[in-house]
Design an enzyme around this catalytic site. Structure first.
Site, PDB file in Angstrom:
ATOM      1  N   ASP A  57       0.895  -1.357   0.113  1.00  0.00           N
ATOM      2  CA  ASP A  57      -0.010  -0.204  -0.016  1.00  0.00           C
ATOM      3  C   ASP A  57       0.893   1.354   0.008  1.00  0.00           C
ATOM      4  O   ASP A  57       2.144   1.219  -0.328  1.00  0.00           O
ATOM      5  CB  ASP A  57      -0.967  -0.115   1.087  1.00  0.00           C
ATOM      6  CG  ASP A  57      -2.219   0.740   1.029  1.00  0.00           C
ATOM      7  OD1 ASP A  57      -2.190   1.916   1.122  1.00  0.00           O
ATOM      8  OD2 ASP A  57      -3.395  -0.025   0.886  1.00  0.00           O
ATOM      9  N   ASP A  58       0.366   2.297   0.251  1.00  0.00           N
ATOM     10  CA  ASP A  58       0.987   3.701   0.270  1.00  0.00           C
ATOM     11  C   ASP A  58       2.137   3.711   0.863  1.00  0.00           C
ATOM     12  O   ASP A  58       2.142   3.165   2.298  1.00  0.00           O
ATOM     13  CB  ASP A  58      -0.251   4.693   0.715  1.00  0.00           C
ATOM     14  CG  ASP A  58       0.167   6.204  -0.061  1.00  0.00           C
ATOM     15  OD1 ASP A  58       1.267   6.181  -0.594  1.00  0.00           O
ATOM     16  OD2 ASP A  58      -0.647   6.883   0.657  1.00  0.00           O
ATOM     17  N   LYS A 141      -4.533  -1.033  -6.151  1.00  0.00           N
ATOM     18  CA  LYS A 141      -5.339  -0.385  -5.424  1.00  0.00           C
ATOM     19  C   LYS A 141      -5.069   1.142  -5.832  1.00  0.00           C
ATOM     20  O   LYS A 141      -4.116   1.689  -5.645  1.00  0.00           O
ATOM     21  CB  LYS A 141      -4.962  -0.747  -3.857  1.00  0.00           C
ATOM     22  CG  LYS A 141      -5.939   0.539  -3.172  1.00  0.00           C
ATOM     23  CD  LYS A 141      -5.669  -0.281  -1.530  1.00  0.00           C
ATOM     24  CE  LYS A 141      -6.193   0.754  -0.590  1.00  0.00           C
ATOM     25  NZ  LYS A 141      -6.173   0.272   0.719  1.00  0.00           N
ATOM     26  N   ASP A 143      -6.367   4.713  -5.028  1.00  0.00           N
ATOM     27  CA  ASP A 143      -7.043   5.488  -3.912  1.00  0.00           C
ATOM     28  C   ASP A 143      -7.512   7.073  -4.220  1.00  0.00           C
ATOM     29  O   ASP A 143      -6.532   7.553  -4.638  1.00  0.00           O
ATOM     30  CB  ASP A 143      -6.170   5.175  -2.774  1.00  0.00           C
ATOM     31  CG  ASP A 143      -6.679   5.481  -1.548  1.00  0.00           C
ATOM     32  OD1 ASP A 143      -8.117   5.516  -1.310  1.00  0.00           O
ATOM     33  OD2 ASP A 143      -6.094   5.497  -0.313  1.00  0.00           O
ATOM     34  N   GLU A 179     -12.975   5.125  -3.008  1.00  0.00           N
ATOM     35  CA  GLU A 179     -13.421   6.535  -2.978  1.00  0.00           C
ATOM     36  C   GLU A 179     -14.354   6.570  -1.658  1.00  0.00           C
ATOM     37  O   GLU A 179     -15.243   7.665  -1.558  1.00  0.00           O
ATOM     38  CB  GLU A 179     -14.203   7.229  -4.093  1.00  0.00           C
ATOM     39  CG  GLU A 179     -15.216   6.223  -4.804  1.00  0.00           C
ATOM     40  CD  GLU A 179     -16.628   6.101  -4.048  1.00  0.00           C
ATOM     41  OE1 GLU A 179     -16.598   5.426  -3.192  1.00  0.00           O
ATOM     42  OE2 GLU A 179     -17.504   6.887  -4.341  1.00  0.00           O
ATOM     43  N   GLY A 181     -17.012   5.377  -0.613  1.00  0.00           N
ATOM     44  CA  GLY A 181     -18.402   5.269  -0.516  1.00  0.00           C
ATOM     45  C   GLY A 181     -18.992   7.038  -0.686  1.00  0.00           C
ATOM     46  O   GLY A 181     -20.062   7.171  -0.307  1.00  0.00           O
ATOM     47  N   ARG A 197     -14.505   0.348  -2.605  1.00  0.00           N
ATOM     48  CA  ARG A 197     -14.395   0.484  -1.132  1.00  0.00           C
ATOM     49  C   ARG A 197     -15.853   1.234  -1.001  1.00  0.00           C
ATOM     50  O   ARG A 197     -16.410   1.935  -1.531  1.00  0.00           O
ATOM     51  CB  ARG A 197     -13.591   1.481  -0.603  1.00  0.00           C
ATOM     52  CG  ARG A 197     -12.225   0.783  -0.322  1.00  0.00           C
ATOM     53  CD  ARG A 197     -12.258   0.223   1.089  1.00  0.00           C
ATOM     54  NE  ARG A 197     -12.270   1.346   2.023  1.00  0.00           N
ATOM     55  CZ  ARG A 197     -11.188   2.041   2.467  1.00  0.00           C
ATOM     56  NH1 ARG A 197     -10.069   1.722   2.230  1.00  0.00           N
ATOM     57  NH2 ARG A 197     -11.338   3.118   3.426  1.00  0.00           N
ATOM     58  N   ASP A 201     -11.873   4.354   6.053  1.00  0.00           N
ATOM     59  CA  ASP A 201     -11.348   3.482   6.788  1.00  0.00           C
ATOM     60  C   ASP A 201     -11.902   2.824   7.685  1.00  0.00           C
ATOM     61  O   ASP A 201     -12.373   3.313   8.690  1.00  0.00           O
ATOM     62  CB  ASP A 201      -9.966   3.936   6.991  1.00  0.00           C
ATOM     63  CG  ASP A 201      -9.009   4.525   6.027  1.00  0.00           C
ATOM     64  OD1 ASP A 201      -9.595   4.465   4.700  1.00  0.00           O
ATOM     65  OD2 ASP A 201      -7.902   4.508   5.958  1.00  0.00           O
TER      66      ASP A 201
HETATM   67  C1  GLA Z   1      -6.536   5.628   2.694  1.00  0.00           C
HETATM   68  C2  GLA Z   1      -6.934   4.359   2.147  1.00  0.00           C
HETATM   69  C3  GLA Z   1      -6.210   3.281   3.121  1.00  0.00           C
HETATM   70  C4  GLA Z   1      -4.875   3.610   2.663  1.00  0.00           C
HETATM   71  C5  GLA Z   1      -4.350   4.946   3.094  1.00  0.00           C
HETATM   72  C6  GLA Z   1      -2.875   5.129   2.527  1.00  0.00           C
HETATM   73  O1  GLA Z   1      -7.000   6.148   3.906  1.00  0.00           O
HETATM   74  O2  GLA Z   1      -8.520   4.245   2.674  1.00  0.00           O
HETATM   75  O3  GLA Z   1      -6.818   1.897   3.085  1.00  0.00           O
HETATM   76  O4  GLA Z   1      -4.633   3.103   1.369  1.00  0.00           O
HETATM   77  O5  GLA Z   1      -5.063   5.892   2.385  1.00  0.00           O
HETATM   78  O6  GLA Z   1      -2.547   6.270   2.535  1.00  0.00           O
END
Ligand code: GLA
Length: 369
Positions: A57-58, A141, A143, A179, A181, A197, A201
């Site tokens: 992820d990020d 993914k 985002d 996004e 929701g 999504r 989160d």
């Molecule tokens: C958002 C996403 C998380 C994650 C972070 C990464 O908050 O919803 O799932 O990917 O960014 O910075």
């Protein structure tokens, strides 16, 4: 063959990389740590149980793109480079996923003080899709991260743009968008993404699990093979969730046919947590498609039943006690006439004439026919 014909399963680095205050700690994200998690997925039986994607992820990105405009791994934490890491992860039998965003700024740049420049894919869609394809990426993914505010983008158009860039590579890349929701993605995303999504989160707290669950209520008509509602990654094994809370969370995600992306530290996982994550009966519920994902069928304050029809004509139901008191259910009151009943966790049969008592912050997963 339909890509993501069943809800994707795997492990994602994001929740793993958060500290006790739910802030990202990027020092945890290194090629060594990611490889150790990948190896753990193989050794502990998760891969065999179906968790076959490892998603970075990020926070893996170097502060700048290279002179060709390509994304690179962080120079100190991923010294061998992302393509080499991908090869090593894939040599273990896993598939590899990666992260990017449609605008200019990733979420970590905005919310976690990740100091970097020009990491977003805006204007780099083709370059990034080509890099991912060349590196052997199997899953993206993508985002949102406020790209409407930062860059004036339209979500549907921006997400579609990357979908087209991925398609143009000719590779099968699962396309997971988020996004949160905000823009009713369930109405347009099934056409060109594999999962979207549905909420902001999910955190490793019971109230967050319940809040996220409530937002799934009306979304059941939108999932189908190749296109799944995503109530966010699993928090099983994270934070202070108790054993029964973790198990209830997992049961609920299973009846929702949710993608099952773990995000706990697999090197420090308890046997209890592993027993939840790799429970074959629960995973089989998640991976069963009868034409409709599970939905809320009984709702009496803190007593709820979320239930789905299984492909063999049986029914899988989660009897949930949301609050701080136990709840009692009459199976026949909730489900009508039933033949037999089985507790999925224990495999034992359940007496359909007996009342089912569910402890607070807990659930039972029962298959009936
Ligand atoms: C958002 C996403 C998380 C994650 C972070 C990464 O908050 O919803 O799932 O990917 O960014 O910075």
């Amino acid at each position: 063959m339909t890509l993501a014909a069943l809800p994707p399963m795997g492990w994602n680095s994001w929740n793993y990389g958060l500290n006790e205050r739910d802030r990202a700690d990027f020092s945890r994200l290194t090629e060594k740590s990611i490889l150790a998690q990948a190896q753990a997925m193989v050794d502990n039986g998760m891969l065999a149980a179906g968790y076959n994607y490892l998603v970075l992820d990020d926070g893996y990105q170097n502060a700048r793109r290279n002179y060709k405009g390509e994304l690179q791994g962080h120079a100190l934490r991923f010294r061998e480079g992302i393509p080499a890491l991908i090869q090593e992860v894939k040599a273990l039998g896993l598939k590899f996923g990666i992260y990017s965003v449609p605008g200019t700024l990733t979420c970590a740049q905005q919310y976690d003080d990740y100091i970097a420049d020009g990491l977003g894919s805006l204007g780099f869609e083709t370059i990034d899709a080509n890099s991912f394809a060349e590196w052997g990426v199997d899953y993206l993914k993508y985002d949102w991260c406020r790209a409407h505010l930062n860059d004036g983008l339209n979500p549907e158009d921006a997400f579609r743009k990357m979908s087209e860039a991925l398609k143009a590579t000719g590779k099968d890349i699962v396309y997971s968008i988020s996004e949160y929701g905000l823009f009713r993605s369930h109405e347009w995303a099934p056409e060109f993404t594999n999962m979207w999504r549905t909420t902001d989160d999910l955190f490793a707290r019971w109230d967050s699990v319940m809040y996220t669950l409530d937002l799934q209520r009306d979304l059941y008509p939108y999932s189908k093979p190749g296109a799944w509602n995503d109530p966010d990654m699993l928090q099983v094994g994270n934070g202070n969730l108790s054993f029964t809370e973790n198990r209830a969370h997992f049961y609920l995600w299973a009846v929702l046919n949710a993608p099952l992306m773990a995000g706990n530290d697999l090197l420090k996982m308890s046997d209890e947590t592993l027993s939840i994550l790799i429970h074959p009966g629960v995973i089989a519920v998640d991976q069963d498609w009868s034409g409709e994902q599970g939905r809320l069928i009984f709702d009496n304050n803190d007593a709820q039943v979320w239930s789905k029809k299984m492909a063999d004509g049986s029914r899988a139901s989660v009897f949930l006690a949301r609050g701080s008191t136990a709840e009692t259910f009459e199976l026949s009151e909730v489900l009508g006439e039933i033949g037999g009943a089985k507790d999925v966790w224990t495999g034992d049969s359940v007496d359909v004439a007996e009342r089912l008592v569910v402890a607070p912050h807990s659930a039972e997963l029962i298959i009936t026919n």
